[in-house]
Design an enzyme around this catalytic site. Structure first.
Site, short mmCIF file in Angstrom:
data_model
loop_
_atom_site.label_atom_id
_atom_site.label_comp_id
_atom_site.label_asym_id
_atom_site.label_seq_id
_atom_site.Cartn_x
_atom_site.Cartn_y
_atom_site.Cartn_z
N ASP A 186 0.81 -1.22 0.00
CA ASP A 186 0.00 0.00 0.00
C ASP A 186 0.84 1.27 0.00
O ASP A 186 0.38 2.32 0.45
CB ASP A 186 -0.93 -0.01 1.20
N ARG A 192 11.33 3.70 -3.13
CA ARG A 192 11.73 2.30 -3.37
C ARG A 192 12.34 2.17 -4.77
O ARG A 192 13.35 1.49 -4.96
CB ARG A 192 10.52 1.38 -3.26
N LYS A 247 -6.99 -0.63 6.18
CA LYS A 247 -5.89 -0.35 7.11
C LYS A 247 -5.76 1.15 7.34
O LYS A 247 -5.90 1.95 6.41
CB LYS A 247 -4.57 -0.89 6.54
N GLU A 304 -4.02 -0.33 13.59
CA GLU A 304 -2.56 -0.27 13.56
C GLU A 304 -2.01 0.89 14.39
O GLU A 304 -1.80 1.99 13.89
CB GLU A 304 -2.03 -0.15 12.13
N GLU A 346 1.15 1.92 15.60
CA GLU A 346 2.58 1.58 15.48
C GLU A 346 3.44 2.43 16.40
O GLU A 346 3.46 3.66 16.29
CB GLU A 346 3.07 1.78 14.04
N LYS A 390 -2.79 -4.73 14.12
CA LYS A 390 -1.48 -4.69 13.46
C LYS A 390 -0.53 -3.86 14.32
O LYS A 390 -0.34 -2.67 14.09
CB LYS A 390 -1.58 -4.12 12.04
N SER A 395 6.48 -5.01 10.25
CA SER A 395 7.91 -5.34 10.38
C SER A 395 8.71 -4.19 10.99
O SER A 395 9.75 -4.41 11.61
CB SER A 395 8.51 -5.72 9.02
N GLY A 396 8.25 -2.95 10.78
CA GLY A 396 8.79 -1.81 11.50
C GLY A 396 10.27 -1.51 11.29
O GLY A 396 10.93 -1.01 12.19
N GLY A 397 10.81 -1.82 10.14
CA GLY A 397 12.21 -1.50 9.89
C GLY A 397 13.18 -2.62 10.22
O GLY A 397 14.40 -2.45 10.11
N SER A 401 1.97 -8.82 8.59
CA SER A 401 1.45 -7.88 7.59
C SER A 401 2.65 -7.03 7.19
O SER A 401 2.83 -5.91 7.66
CB SER A 401 0.32 -7.02 8.18
N ARG A 446 7.94 -3.78 3.55
CA ARG A 446 9.37 -3.82 3.21
C ARG A 446 9.97 -5.20 3.44
O ARG A 446 10.80 -5.66 2.66
CB ARG A 446 10.11 -2.79 4.06
N TYR A 504 4.93 6.90 5.27
CA TYR A 504 4.64 6.48 3.88
C TYR A 504 3.21 6.78 3.51
O TYR A 504 2.41 7.10 4.36
CB TYR A 504 4.96 5.00 3.69
#
Length: 380
Positions: A49, A58, A161, A203, A205, A245, A287-289, A317, A320, A380
């Site tokens: 997304d 990217r 999301k 989510e 985060e 998430k 994954s958070g980096g 989920s 990256r 992002y």
């Protein structure tokens, strides 16, 4: 299904919804089924997304121009990967990709549908500075969310999301203002989504930025998630038709002390046991980096014996952490599509196995699996 089982299922649905909705929600059964399907053992979510600006970053790393044609080609690479549905139950898309069409008139998402992968959509409008705080953030996008959700549902999306961001400020942690804002906006988003047929992924985060240790990360993860569920109940959200998430509980990126996967797993599971209701069918970690391999190994550690009662599917989920090596293989070239799809299948399989606690490290040397993906103040 026998008549007895059918009656019991209907009674349970009535019990679930009876004190939640002020009036009957025609989507209730579908919302529950969607959340449960995404939480299928051995499967998780592909988070594709990225906004136009983020996918541009990217692409810049692999020297590919950020054009609509290239974005379409890359997302089609993902959607046309045969066998992806074996380990991916849902895909989160940016609006451009959800509605994108190919040269032959087909929809870009048709490949996902053929694999039995549910379509999800990113519905937030990004973050802004939260006034009265030390650089903390709030998330935009509630104003016309009901209209957009209706449109997404009609096109075939079945879940959504919304990313909220929390910072652990040095020595003080996140402010109460930021925590409450995060919880309130996530709860409003979730209620609006469910009213329009989309199962919401919640989510909150907590960013990896900071020098804090593992215990501090655990403390604030418990606090933030607990506050979110208080707000979700207040807004009448059907928890059985949602997914969480969260971040894994990890030390800050600038923390000097090192912890192993087992340490992080124990802290993460404990935080969840103290804050997440049993009614929630699945927890789909961001994954958070983390590196691709690190995210897989840490997920695998969460699903090992000895950590106590875990009524939810603990799965992934990842954005990256599923796509970095794929992009490195692809490099914008048609000749590389097949190899890039094999890489995607490898990482999807690795994380599907990790959800079952059965990952053995077979993907550890593939692509750029051990390259850091951490970005300070990630947006992002």
């Amino acid at each position: 299904m026998s008549e007895s089982k059918t009656n019991n299922a209907l009674k349970r649905l009535k019990a679930i919804c009876g004190h939640v909705f002020t009036k009957e929600n025609k989507y209730a059964q579908e919302l529950i089924a969607t959340a449960q399907r995404i939480a299928t053992p051995g499967k998780g979510i592909l988070a594709a997304d990225e906004s136009i600006g983020t996918i541009g970053k990217r692409f810049k790393a692999i020297n590919v121009p950020n054009t609509r044609e290239n974005r379409r080609a890359y997302r089609y690479l993902l959607s046309s990967t045969k066998g992806l549905g074996k380990h991916i139950s849902g895909v989160i898309l940016f609006e451009e990709s959800l509605f994108e069409t190919m040269a032959d008139g087909s929809d870009l998402v048709d490949g996902f549908k053929k694999e039995g992968i549910l379509l999800g959509i990113k519905v937030d409008k990004g973050t802004r500075h939260l006034p009265g705080t030390d650089g903390e953030l709030y998330t935009q996008g509630l104003t016309d969310l009901d209209k957009r959700c209706k449109k997404y549902y009609e096109f075939g999306a079945r879940f959504a999301k919304w990313r909220a961001v929390v910072k652990i400020l040095d020595k003080v942690g996140p402010s109460l203002n930021a925590i409450n804002e995060t919880a309130h906006s996530l709860a409003r988003y979730a209620a609006i989504c469910q009213a329009n047929g989309l199962a919401p992924i919640v989510e909150p985060e907590i960013l990896m930025d900071g020098k804090h240790d593992l215990a501090t990360a655990q403390k604030w993860t418990e606090k933030v998630i607990s506050t979110c569920y208080e707000a979700l109940r207040l807004q009448g959200v059907l928890l059985e038709g949602t997914l969480l998430k969260p971040n894994m509980v990890l030390p800050g990126a600038q923390c000097d002390k090192k912890y192993g996967p087992a340490d992080c797993a124990a802290a993460t599971v404990t935080a969840l046991q103290r804050s997440v209701p049993v009614a929630v069918p699945g927890i789909t970690f961001l994954s958070g980096g983390q590196t691709e391999e690190g995210a897989t190994v840490n997920l695998n550690a969460l699903n090992q014996p000895g950590l106590g009662y875990r009524p939810w599917s603990l799965t992934f989920s990842y954005g990256r952490a599923l796509q970095k090596s794929v992009l490195q293989v692809w490099k914008g070239k048609k000749d590389n599509v097949g190899a890039a799809q094999k890489m995607l299948l490898l990482r999807a399989r690795a994380n599907g196995d990790a959800n079952l606690g059965k990952y053995t490290g077979y993907a550890k040397d593939a692509g750029v699996a051990n390259k850091s993906l951490y970005v300070k103040n990630y947006a992002y």
